[in-house]
Structure formats: structure tokens, C-alpha cells
Design a protein around this motif. Structure first.
Motif, PDB file in Angstrom:
ATOM      1  N   VAL A 324       0.812  -1.230  -0.161  1.00 42.36           N
ATOM      2  CA  VAL A 324       0.226  -0.051  -0.008  1.00 42.36           C
ATOM      3  C   VAL A 324       0.830   1.144  -0.028  1.00 42.36           C
ATOM      4  O   VAL A 324       1.862   1.434   0.716  1.00 42.36           O
ATOM      5  N   ASP A 325       0.461   2.189  -0.933  1.00 40.74           N
ATOM      6  CA  ASP A 325       1.429   3.288  -0.983  1.00 40.74           C
ATOM      7  C   ASP A 325       0.544   4.619  -0.461  1.00 40.74           C
ATOM      8  O   ASP A 325      -0.698   4.897  -0.799  1.00 40.74           O
ATOM      9  N   LEU A 326       0.948   5.461   0.177  1.00 35.63           N
ATOM     10  CA  LEU A 326       0.650   6.826   0.768  1.00 35.63           C
ATOM     11  C   LEU A 326       0.839   7.742  -0.184  1.00 35.63           C
ATOM     12  O   LEU A 326       1.717   8.499   0.030  1.00 35.63           O
ATOM     13  N   VAL A 327       0.139   7.658  -1.241  1.00 33.44           N
ATOM     14  CA  VAL A 327       0.335   8.677  -2.339  1.00 33.44           C
ATOM     15  C   VAL A 327      -0.278   9.958  -2.323  1.00 33.44           C
ATOM     16  O   VAL A 327      -1.117   9.980  -1.653  1.00 33.44           O
ATOM     17  N   SER A 328       0.328  11.187  -2.935  1.00 32.05           N
ATOM     18  CA  SER A 328      -0.307  12.267  -2.868  1.00 32.05           C
ATOM     19  C   SER A 328      -1.041  12.206  -4.113  1.00 32.05           C
ATOM     20  O   SER A 328      -1.029  11.799  -5.109  1.00 32.05           O
ATOM     21  N   PRO A 329      -2.557  12.926  -4.003  1.00 33.08           N
ATOM     22  CA  PRO A 329      -3.431  13.044  -4.952  1.00 33.08           C
ATOM     23  C   PRO A 329      -2.881  13.335  -6.208  1.00 33.08           C
ATOM     24  O   PRO A 329      -3.355  12.872  -7.184  1.00 33.08           O
ATOM     25  N   VAL A 330      -1.910  14.492  -6.359  1.00 35.18           N
ATOM     26  CA  VAL A 330      -1.581  15.254  -7.667  1.00 35.18           C
ATOM     27  C   VAL A 330      -0.050  15.021  -7.542  1.00 35.18           C
ATOM     28  O   VAL A 330       0.342  15.636  -6.605  1.00 35.18           O
ATOM     29  N   ASP A 331       0.428  14.486  -8.359  1.00 31.10           N
ATOM     30  CA  ASP A 331       2.004  14.611  -8.523  1.00 31.10           C
ATOM     31  C   ASP A 331       2.120  15.680  -9.638  1.00 31.10           C
ATOM     32  O   ASP A 331       2.169  15.648 -10.783  1.00 31.10           O
ATOM     33  N   LEU A 332       2.521  16.918  -9.161  1.00 28.45           N
ATOM     34  CA  LEU A 332       2.382  18.322  -9.919  1.00 28.45           C
ATOM     35  C   LEU A 332       3.427  18.293 -10.783  1.00 28.45           C
ATOM     36  O   LEU A 332       3.410  18.736 -12.037  1.00 28.45           O
ATOM     37  N   TYR A 333       4.654  17.564 -10.733  1.00 32.63           N
ATOM     38  CA  TYR A 333       5.815  17.478 -11.525  1.00 32.63           C
ATOM     39  C   TYR A 333       5.390  16.536 -12.790  1.00 32.63           C
ATOM     40  O   TYR A 333       5.907  17.035 -14.152  1.00 32.63           O
ATOM     41  N   SER A 334       4.733  15.667 -12.659  1.00 34.96           N
ATOM     42  CA  SER A 334       4.186  14.601 -13.881  1.00 34.96           C
ATOM     43  C   SER A 334       3.124  15.469 -14.524  1.00 34.96           C
ATOM     44  O   SER A 334       3.328  15.491 -15.970  1.00 34.96           O
ATOM     45  N   GLN A 335       2.399  16.343 -13.856  1.00 35.91           N
ATOM     46  CA  GLN A 335       1.350  17.055 -14.539  1.00 35.91           C
ATOM     47  C   GLN A 335       2.095  18.205 -15.479  1.00 35.91           C
ATOM     48  O   GLN A 335       1.611  18.184 -16.461  1.00 35.91           O
ATOM     49  N   VAL A 336       2.946  19.131 -14.895  1.00 33.62           N
ATOM     50  CA  VAL A 336       3.642  19.943 -15.402  1.00 33.62           C
ATOM     51  C   VAL A 336       4.588  19.454 -16.875  1.00 33.62           C
ATOM     52  O   VAL A 336       4.444  19.735 -17.905  1.00 33.62           O
ATOM     53  N   ASN A 337       5.149  18.263 -16.599  1.00 33.15           N
ATOM     54  CA  ASN A 337       5.920  17.515 -17.619  1.00 33.15           C
ATOM     55  C   ASN A 337       5.074  17.172 -18.656  1.00 33.15           C
ATOM     56  O   ASN A 337       5.363  17.100 -19.956  1.00 33.15           O
ATOM     57  N   ARG A 338       3.807  16.775 -18.669  1.00 36.43           N
ATOM     58  CA  ARG A 338       2.816  16.299 -19.270  1.00 36.43           C
ATOM     59  C   ARG A 338       2.407  17.619 -20.324  1.00 36.43           C
ATOM     60  O   ARG A 338       2.318  17.498 -21.499  1.00 36.43           O
ATOM     61  N   SER A 339       2.146  18.562 -19.476  1.00 38.82           N
ATOM     62  CA  SER A 339       1.594  19.636 -20.304  1.00 38.82           C
ATOM     63  C   SER A 339       2.616  20.329 -21.158  1.00 38.82           C
ATOM     64  O   SER A 339       2.370  20.753 -22.242  1.00 38.82           O
ATOM     65  N   VAL A 340       3.964  20.060 -20.602  1.00 39.77           N
ATOM     66  CA  VAL A 340       5.141  20.894 -21.501  1.00 39.77           C
ATOM     67  C   VAL A 340       5.133  19.998 -23.117  1.00 39.77           C
ATOM     68  O   VAL A 340       5.179  20.572 -24.000  1.00 39.77           O
ATOM     69  N   LYS A 341       4.732  18.756 -22.983  1.00 41.00           N
ATOM     70  CA  LYS A 341       4.483  17.903 -24.096  1.00 41.00           C
ATOM     71  C   LYS A 341       3.429  18.497 -25.158  1.00 41.00           C
ATOM     72  O   LYS A 341       4.003  18.092 -26.312  1.00 41.00           O
ATOM     73  N   TYR A 342       2.641  19.460 -24.752  1.00 36.22           N
ATOM     74  CA  TYR A 342       1.659  19.754 -25.624  1.00 36.22           C
ATOM     75  C   TYR A 342       1.985  21.303 -25.945  1.00 36.22           C
ATOM     76  O   TYR A 342       1.222  21.962 -26.547  1.00 36.22           O
ATOM     77  N   GLY A 343       3.262  21.691 -25.542  1.00 35.90           N
ATOM     78  CA  GLY A 343       3.590  23.131 -25.913  1.00 35.90           C
ATOM     79  C   GLY A 343       3.761  23.423 -27.547  1.00 35.90           C
ATOM     80  O   GLY A 343       3.279  24.443 -27.671  1.00 35.90           O
ATOM     81  N   PHE A 344       3.927  22.541 -28.178  1.00 33.71           N
ATOM     82  CA  PHE A 344       3.947  22.575 -29.853  1.00 33.71           C
ATOM     83  C   PHE A 344       2.395  22.791 -30.291  1.00 33.71           C
ATOM     84  O   PHE A 344       2.386  23.566 -31.217  1.00 33.71           O
ATOM     85  N   LEU A 345       1.616  22.352 -29.639  1.00 31.62           N
ATOM     86  CA  LEU A 345       0.008  22.465 -29.771  1.00 31.62           C
ATOM     87  C   LEU A 345      -0.288  23.997 -29.726  1.00 31.62           C
ATOM     88  O   LEU A 345      -0.978  24.484 -30.485  1.00 31.62           O
ATOM     89  N   PHE A 346       0.125  24.506 -28.730  1.00 33.42           N
ATOM     90  CA  PHE A 346      -0.150  25.785 -28.482  1.00 33.42           C
ATOM     91  C   PHE A 346       0.436  26.915 -29.626  1.00 33.42           C
ATOM     92  O   PHE A 346       0.011  27.656 -30.042  1.00 33.42           O
ATOM     93  N   ILE A 347       1.883  26.447 -29.830  1.00 36.77           N
ATOM     94  CA  ILE A 347       2.586  27.351 -30.591  1.00 36.77           C
ATOM     95  C   ILE A 347       2.043  27.224 -32.037  1.00 36.77           C
ATOM     96  O   ILE A 347       1.856  27.991 -33.002  1.00 36.77           O
ATOM     97  N   GLY A 348       1.598  26.095 -32.286  1.00 35.10           N
ATOM     98  CA  GLY A 348       1.087  25.915 -33.835  1.00 35.10           C
ATOM     99  C   GLY A 348      -0.338  26.410 -34.097  1.00 35.10           C
ATOM    100  O   GLY A 348      -0.289  27.011 -35.018  1.00 35.10           O
ATOM    101  N   PHE A 349      -1.042  26.455 -32.872  1.00 35.21           N
ATOM    102  CA  PHE A 349      -2.522  26.983 -33.326  1.00 35.21           C
ATOM    103  C   PHE A 349      -2.423  28.441 -33.161  1.00 35.21           C
ATOM    104  O   PHE A 349      -3.011  29.061 -34.103  1.00 35.21           O
ATOM    105  N   THR A 350      -1.385  29.106 -32.391  1.00 34.09           N
ATOM    106  CA  THR A 350      -1.344  30.741 -32.488  1.00 34.09           C
ATOM    107  C   THR A 350      -0.854  31.376 -33.735  1.00 34.09           C
ATOM    108  O   THR A 350      -1.073  31.953 -34.118  1.00 34.09           O
TER     109      THR A 350
END
Length: 476
Positions: A324-350
Motif C-alpha cells: 500500500v502506497d501513501l500517495v499524494s493525490p496530484v504529482d505536480l511535476y508529472s502534470q507539468v511535464n505532461r503539459s510541456v509535451k503539448y507546447g507545440f500544440l499551443f505554438i502551432g495553433f497560435t
């Protein structure tokens, strides 16, 4: 007239002939700038990795001296016995075979183990970093008996030195033992305890009790125990008995269950319930473990130093553990890391929106203006990371998105010479940030949503530019 006054596209003075570029050239320039922006995007990715490494280091310093992620094993009863063995030696150039007496150990797992562990977690902070530690209390009742078919193990009951038996308990990091010393009773009598010599499953870490197991010759030996220990992050059990029942209770609201065995029953209660937290029960038999209750081997050499050893050394993989893992509900670094991967989507659309204003509406957008807008889009991810470490991911997302939308909307109004066009850019970015948040929340459907979004964008660009002369030949 100011730069942001709404002017019709026809009122803009045409650029000199020498400065005119075909739509195709403008598209290539926009693509080139988008590729160039991959460098700062990659730098942001490295920044996220660096901050995550710093967070891991900070968490390690927070839990230092408290206790490692703990693994429990045992108890098992280890009984020495003497056996005959043949060995071949060379004497005077001739091979000689002789019979020698060696001492070995028979390890006896319990017939049945009824174990209970209560876990009291705590969050500890150091600056902006946080780690989850816990204090736990383990208790249980087990019983040992010799199998009726001892001969199948290659050991006769008469060979066993029952008076020299040892009861071994495994704890991955014995430094976590706190409070009163462990209490162990064997057949109703308190047992003396010594450090080290734990089971092999915890790399020899734990504690041991010398016992007289002579009662095994005619019946069973009941054992009960109770001890408190500390750890961090996770707690695992390596079941060994013929029938193991392990119940874990804790007020932690977001447990994660992993390992080779999952709970047969579990209940997770929210913070508004009368008793928040979770209860989980595992039931594992030795048939599922693929091992017999009796095993034999050579005598383990020496005891393990409970302070200097590495807690996780020689611990087997988690294929045969309940965890059993006492995990935190949100791993903010993995969330930010995933969002960076969509950076080209923002640049391309804009960039596509700016390009449409350039080639369709006749509003010239210079190369530095594309670049500044792209840098603003990259800056969003830096702000998201910085604010997430302080105020949490969701709030940081709103702050960073709002700041970048406001900045680029105002700049776009000046570049495109219209507040209306700046509003279109603001609406586009608002939609993109909203979609990105959905993508981060619905990980299972992120590819589906992203592909549909790209299809719609491509269809829109193809429709708007269906009659556009990309080469500029017809316009000439």
C-alpha cells in the motif's frame, strides 16, 4: 490614430514590392520559428526534471533518520539440523571422496498468519517540499507445526535440533523500530529478542528470538507479537504462511494498492465521513506464492548490522508482495511535464492564427513578433511550474493561463492593429488552455481529444486558405 485602433484591412498601406513575401514563404518562416522554439521548450522540460530531482532530494532529507519505505516478512521458525554431505578433495594427486557432517537450517513458515497493521500518516514540509511519513503498529497471531510428510523435505524429524530454534521477524529498515521494544510471546511465554538475523526476504534485516521448539514434536506452537515502527511512502508485506490474512487500517485518504497481490476487500472513506481513511484486507495462500511451508538451506553467516546496512539491499522484487502506497493525490511535476509535451500544440495553433491574419486579412506580422508570441507561450509552462510548487497545480494553472492570455491578447491587439483581432487570439488561447486542462485530467482520452482537435484545426485552415495563392505567382 493609435496602434490598437480598429482599422479595416484595406486601410493598411501595402508594403513595398521588395518587402512582399508570398504566403508560402511566410508559412516557411512561421514553421522555422516554431522549430526554433523547440529549444526553449526542451529547456523547460529539463527545468521540470531538475526541480523534480531537487524535490526528491528534499524529501530524502525530510525522512532521513525516520525510516525507509518498510517491508514486513515473517515470522518464520528456523531450526538447525545436521546432515551428511559428500565432498571430493585431491590428496597426493588423487581424488578422494569423503562424507562430512554439515550444519544446515530448516525454515518453517506458519500454517496460518492473522496480521493487523494500523498506519498513522503525517505530512512533513521543508520549505516548499513535502514528504509523507508514518508510524505504524503491527500485531499478529501465527501458529507453527511440523508437516506430517517431513521426509519429503529430505530431513528426518529426529535430525532437528528443536531446542536451538530461532523465531525470525523481517523489517526492511530496523532503524524504524520505535517506542517500547517488540513484544513477542511463544506459547504464552514472553520471548527475549536480539537484533539482526531476519529472514532472507528482507535481506537479513529485522530481529530474532531464540526459542525452544521442542513442543513441535507433538503439536503446534502459537506465537503472538506486537511492535511499532516508522517508515515513509509505502508499506509492504511479503506473505509466507500457508494462509495469510493481513488487514491494514489508516486515516490516509488516497491509498494506492500495488505489488503482486491486491486486497480482496477494501473500503476508502472521504474526509466528510465519520471515520475518514481506508481499510484493506489481503488473503494470500502459499499455493499462490508457489512455495512450500518447509525449505532447507545452508546456515546464514553472521548477523546484519541494523544501522550500516542499506535498507533495500537484497530485497526481492514486488511480484510476491502486498503493498500500500501513501500517495499524494496530484504529482505536480508529472502534470507539468505532461503539459510541456503539448507546447507545440499551443505554438502551432497560435502561429496559424497569426498567419491567417497575415495572408488573408493583409495584416503583416514580422518575424520578431512571431518569436515574442512564441516565447510568451513557452513562459506559461515556466510560470505553471513555479506557481505549482507554492499554491498547487490547479490554482497555478489559472494564474499562469490568465497572465499569458492577458499579455498575448494585448500584444496581439497592437500587432494586428485591432482589439477585435486581439480578442480572437485571447479566445483561441482560452480554448487551448481549457482543452489542455481536460487532456491532463482525462489521461485515458488525451490522444483521442488531441487528434480530434488537430483534425478540426487542419480542416479550418484548409477551408480558409482553399483559394489562397501560396506561391504569390497569380498575385504578381
Amino acid at each position: 490614430m493609435t496602434a490598437t485602433d480598429d482599422l479595416p484591412a484595406t486601410a493598411l498601406p501595402p508594403p513595398p514590392a521588395a518587402e512582399r513575401r508570398s504566403p508560402g514563404v511566410k508559412l516557411l518562416i512561421a514553421l522555422l520559428l516554431a522549430v526554433m522554439l523547440s529549444v526553449p521548450l526542451f529547456a523547460v522540460y529539463l527545468l521540470v526534471w531538475d526541480r523534480q530531482s531537487q524535490a526528491d532530494t528534499a524529501r530524502t532529507s525530510i525522512v532521513a533518520g525516520w525510516g525507509a519505505p518498510q517491508r514486513l516478512a515473517g515470522p518464520v521458525l528456523v531450526i538447525p539440523y545436521q546432515a551428511q554431505s559428500t565432498e571430493t578433495v585431491t590428496e597426493n594427486g588423487r581424488a578422494t571422496t569423503r562424507v562430512v557432517t554439515v550444519e544446515r537450517e530448516l525454515t518453517l513458515a506458519p500454517d496460518k498468519a492473522d496480521l493487523t497493521t494500523s498506519v498513522d500518516p503525517e505530512r512533513r514540509r521543508k520549505s516548499i517540499y513535502e514528504a509523507v511519513i508514518y508510524t505504524a503498529t503491527a500485531s499478529g497471531n501465527v501458529s507453527f507445526s511440523l508437516p506430517t510428510d517431513m521426509a519429503r523435505s529430505g530431513v528426518e524429524a529426529g535430525q532437528l535440533q528443536l531446542a536451538r530454534a530461532e523465531l525470525r521477524f523481517g523489517l526492511a529498515d530496523p532503524r524504524g523500530l520505535v517506542g517500547s521494544p517488540p513484544a513477542v510471546t511463544v506459547a504464552g511465554r514472553a520471548a527475549a529478542l536480539r537484533p539482526g538475523r531476519g529472514p532472507a526476504e528482507t535481506g537479513g534485516a529485522g530481529f530474532v528470538s531464540p526459542v525452544d521448539a521442542s513442543a513441535l514434536a507433538t503439536g503446534t506452537i502459537p506465537v503472538s507479537f506486537r511492535f511499532a515502527f516508522r517508515g515513509n511512502g509505502s508499506l509492504a508485506l511479503l506473505p509466507q504462511a500457508g494462509d495469510t490474512r493481513w488487514q491494514v487500517t489508516s486515516p490516509w485518504l488516497s491509498p494506492g494498492f500495488s505489488g503482486g497481490f491486491l486486497p480482496v476487500a477494501r473500503q476508502i472513506r472521504g474526509s466528510t465521513d465519520a471515520k475518514p481513511g481506508f481499510d484493506a484486507t489481503w488473503r494470500v495462500g502459499n499455493l499462490a506464492l508457489g512455495r512450500a511451508l518447509v525449505s532447507t538451506g545452508e546456515v546464514a553467516g553472521g548477523s546484519v548490522d541494523p544501522v550500516s546496512r542499506t535498507p533495500d539491499a537484497a530485497v526481492p522484487a514486488g511480484d510476491y508482495e502486498a503493498r500500500v502506497d501513501l500517495v499524494s493525490p496530484v504529482d505536480l511535476y508529472s502534470q507539468v511535464n505532461r503539459s510541456v509535451k503539448y507546447g507545440f500544440l499551443f505554438i502551432g495553433f497560435t502561429f496559424a492564427a497569426f498567419l491567417m491574419f497575415d495572408v488573408i486579412a493583409g495584416v503583416r506580422v514580422a518575424m520578431p513578433e512571431y518569436f515574442l508570441v512564441g516565447i510568451g507561450l513557452v513562459l506559461f509552462f515556466v510560470m505553471l511550474l513555479a506557481f505549482s510548487e507554492v499554491i498547487g497545480f490547479a490554482a497555478a494553472y489559472l494564474v499562469a493561463a490568465g497572465a499569458i492570455i492577458g499579455l498575448l491578447a494585448a500584444y496581439s491587439a497592437a500587432v494586428l492593429r485591432s482589439w477585435q483581432r486581439g480578442g480572437i487570439i485571447a479566445a483561441l488561447l482560452s480554448g487551448l488552455y481549457a482543452v489542455l486542462y481536460v487532456l491532463l485530467s482525462l489521461e485515458a482520452y488525451s490522444l483521442l481529444i488531441g487528434s480530434v482537435l488537430l483534425f478540426i484545426a487542419l480542416a479550418g485552415v484548409m477551408y480558409v486558405t482553399r483559394r489562397l495563392d501560396w506561391s504569390g505567382v497569380r498575385a504578381a
